[in-house]
Every structure is written in C-alpha cells, then in structure tokens.
Design a protein around this motif. Structure first.
Motif, PDB file in Angstrom:
ATOM      1  N   PHE A   1      -2.016  -7.956   4.720  1.00  0.00           N
ATOM      2  CA  PHE A   1      -2.881  -8.158   5.881  1.00  0.00           C
ATOM      3  C   PHE A   1      -2.195  -7.752   7.176  1.00  0.00           C
ATOM      4  N   GLU A   2      -0.884  -7.793   7.191  1.00  0.00           N
ATOM      5  CA  GLU A   2      -0.166  -7.272   8.353  1.00  0.00           C
ATOM      6  C   GLU A   2      -0.326  -5.754   8.417  1.00  0.00           C
ATOM      7  N   ASP A   3      -0.212  -5.096   7.254  1.00  0.00           N
ATOM      8  CA  ASP A   3      -0.319  -3.638   7.216  1.00  0.00           C
ATOM      9  C   ASP A   3      -1.751  -3.150   7.424  1.00  0.00           C
ATOM     10  N   ALA A   4      -2.727  -3.938   6.959  1.00  0.00           N
ATOM     11  CA  ALA A   4      -4.127  -3.504   6.994  1.00  0.00           C
ATOM     12  C   ALA A   4      -4.934  -4.177   8.094  1.00  0.00           C
ATOM     13  N   ALA A   5      -4.273  -4.883   8.994  1.00  0.00           N
ATOM     14  CA  ALA A   5      -4.993  -5.688   9.988  1.00  0.00           C
ATOM     15  C   ALA A   5      -5.988  -4.883  10.804  1.00  0.00           C
TER      16      ALA A   5
ATOM     17  N   MET B   1      -7.932   4.884   4.483  1.00  0.00           N
ATOM     18  CA  MET B   1      -6.594   5.355   4.132  1.00  0.00           C
ATOM     19  C   MET B   1      -5.534   4.293   4.442  1.00  0.00           C
ATOM     20  N   ARG B   2      -5.673   3.625   5.580  1.00  0.00           N
ATOM     21  CA  ARG B   2      -4.704   2.597   5.963  1.00  0.00           C
ATOM     22  C   ARG B   2      -4.776   1.406   4.994  1.00  0.00           C
ATOM     23  N   TYR B   3      -5.976   1.027   4.633  1.00  0.00           N
ATOM     24  CA  TYR B   3      -6.193  -0.079   3.698  1.00  0.00           C
ATOM     25  C   TYR B   3      -5.563   0.261   2.345  1.00  0.00           C
TER      26      TYR B   3
END
Length: 373
Positions: free
Chosen positions: A118-122, A263-265
């Motif tokens: 969730f930090e990476d995909a926030a 892509m980020r997710y």
C-alpha cells in the motif's frame, strides 16, 4: 512476468476452484477453452479430472485465481505458459481486499498482509479500507463517513453485485450486519469512498502461446433480469506487446493515467508478493468525483483470473496469431439480459435461459483499431 517457456501443451482443461459458476459462465469458459487450445496447438478436453488427465503437458484454465504455491506446483504450474489466470499465496490477494490498507489499529490481519504494497501503490488506489472482522468494519466505515458516502463491497461478489452505498451510521450498521462474517474473516470486506459521475476504465495484459497483448478500454453497465445494475461488457483497444506499447499511443489524459496507475499497482504486487504469477491480468480503474468535489481515480480491483473481458482478449489473441503483421485491434465483449436482437457480426458465446440469472446473451465483436469509435 513471462518466466521460462514451458514445454508444448497437449491438452487444455478447465480447472474448478472454490468459485461456483452459473451455467452461462461454464459454457463461455468452454468456448474460450476451445479457442485457447487452438492457439496452443492442443486439444480441449473439458473439466480437469486428476484421475484421467495425467499428461504433464496440461494447460489449465482455472475458474478463479489459484491460491498457494504448493497447489500450483502439484498441478505443474510453474510459469505463465502453464495456465490462463493467476496464482497468489493467500485468499485476500485474490480479491478487492488487496486494493486498500487496513486501519492502523486493525484488530484482525490476515497472514501474508503487506504494508509495503500500500505504500508502493498508494497513488494508484482510492481512499478506503479493507477489514477482516465486524468491529473493524464499523470503525472503518465511521471514519470514512466523515468525508461522505461510503460504498461497501463484498469481495467475492462479481459484476458489481452486492454493493451498497451508505450515508449514515445506522445505514452502515445495517449493511455490515447483512454481511457473511465467516466470509469476511477469510476473504475480507472493502469500504471505500463513493464516487459520482464514474467512468470505469480497464487496463490489462494477457500472454498465451508466446503472444503478449496489452490493452486499455472501458466497461459498460446494464440491468440484469432482477433490475440490478451489473457488468454489461467491455470495449478494448489492444496492442501486440507490453504496457509500454500502450503508452506510445495517442491516449486521452484519463486513459494514460489509468494505464500508469495499473502499471504502478502491478509493479507493487510483483515486488511485494514473490510467488505472484499471472498470465491474465486485468485492472478496473475508476475515474469520478467524491463528495468533496475532488476528481479522483484509482484501481478498484485486480482480476488475476479469467474474467468478463476475457472473451474479447481471446478474440484479439486469435487475430494476432493469425496475422503476424497485425499490431492493433479493437475487440468487445457483451452481456445482455432479457430478449434482444444480436448484431450480424456477433460471435455468440451463450444465448439462453440460464437457471440462475434468466435470459442472457453473451457475445464478442472484433473491429479494426479505431480510437474514434
């Protein structure tokens, strides 16, 4: 994501999971199984029977995301070339629950939960929470209600069924009381801010028989035979290659943002879930306005399994396989409830009176790539 290429496949089978399929879903999956088998130069043999299907060169089409690396290993699923779908470690990863953080002081947390995801995909998701018991659901709902209406989403429901929007504490309590708490404790429950004027974009990628196809598109809604608003189909614009090929196209700003959020997710999932494996990946991205007048967008959920857009995906794969020079195509899937007259160019997958949902027609269409449509 591609992994090492597996040996050539001899047979394609449908693999039953915990998910109960309606008749029309089974018929459609059989039709897609036959088309995927042709792509692979294999034979479609129907439902998987471990006593009968002992050939190590099987290709599987699971009815839902597979859970557990051991389960995959037992079937001989080691790369994306072995199946059409996804493989993850824990149940919540296969549902909408993966798309939101938990409360900071959550009282129930499932095994395998990743705070880093969730930090990476926030920046790629909407405001909301995933919960795994009744007490956390009530607290998360009340916190979200401070900023406007809240949408409650059972994570095992598909096509938008079972969702409810609440605006008061009393409505929240009633909606939570109606949930199957045994299901919530295993799979999760999502509560997120409700948006108005929503457009739902689809972004995805499939890999079969050495062909990679990426796409963006939009979803349509329809009313089922009970008057409930449900998924009605997808219009996809597909390219041969990976997501970067999509970004070379002349995309509208909202579409480009949807692609980059997907892509980020996905990048976050690959980094945080080491055993994650998927040959079919689809992301629903909502663009809309929240109760405070802010324009928002984010991934609603992932689909690492055969899904509603898969008929269109498979049609595109067939077209790309038939013409090595083809680089772009437009394909659509349609689900219409009740009596209807089908278009002349419809490739019909199911047309009949389903025992569970009533009269329904499901078909695909393929056209040349044209973003002016």
């Amino acid at each position: 994501m591609s992994g090492s290429r597996s040996a050539a496949k001899s047979q394609v089978v449908l693999l039953a999971t915990h998910k109960k399929l309606a008749t029309h879903e089974t018929v459609v999956q059989q039709a897609l199984g036959e088309r995927i088998a042709k792509l692979l130069g294999a034979t479609f043999v129907g439902a998987y029977d471990p006593a009968q299907h002992k050939d190590p060169a099987l290709y599987y089409i699971p009815s839902d995301t597979l859970i557990g690396k051991k389960a995959g290993d037992a079937l001989g699923i080691h790369s994306v070339d072995d199946f059409f779908g996804g493989l993850i470690d824990y149940p919540f990863m296969a549902t909408k629950a993966i798309s939101h953080p938990m409360l900071d002081d959550a009282t129930a947390k499932p095994e395998g939960w990743s705070v880093r995801f969730f930090e990476d995909a926030a920046d790629a998701v909407l405001s909301g929470f995933s919960v795994f018991n009744e007490a956390d659901a009530r607290r998360a709902g009340r916190q979200l209600l401070e900023n406007g209406p809240v949408r409650i989403k059972p994570v095992l429901a598909t096509a938008g069924r079972g969702q409810v929007v609440v605006t008061t504490d009393a409505e929240l309590d009633k909606a939570i009381a109606e949930q199957d708490m045994a299901e919530v404790e295993e799979w999760g429950l999502v509560l997120e801010e409700d948006l108005s004027d929503v457009i739902t974009y689809s972004v995805g990628q499939v890999q079969v028989a050495g062909i990679m196809v990426s796409y963006h598109g939009t979803q349509s809604l329809t009313q089922d035979n009970n008057g409930e608003t449900v998924y009605g189909g997808s219009q996809l614009w597909l390219v041969r290659g990976d997501y970067d090929e999509l970004l070379t196209l002349d995309l509208e700003d909202d579409v480009r943002r949807s692609v980059t959020q997907a892509m980020r997710y996905e990048k976050a999932a690959l980094a945080c879930f080491p055993d994650f494996l998927a040959s079919r990946r689809n992301y629903d991205i909502a663009h809309g306005t929240n109760a405070r007048g802010q324009v928002c967008s984010g991934v609603l959920e992932q689909s690492w399994r055969i899904g509603g857009a898969s008929p269109a995906e498979v049609e595109a794969l067939v077209a790309f396989a038939a013409d090595p020079q083809l680089q772009r195509i437009c394909a659509s899937s349609h689900e219409i409830y009740g009596p209807t007259t089908l278009p002349a160019d419809a490739h019909v997958l199911y047309e009949g009176d389903d025992p569970e949902v009533g009269l329904i027609s499901k078909f695909t269409q393929v056209q040349p790539y044209d973003r002016t449509q």
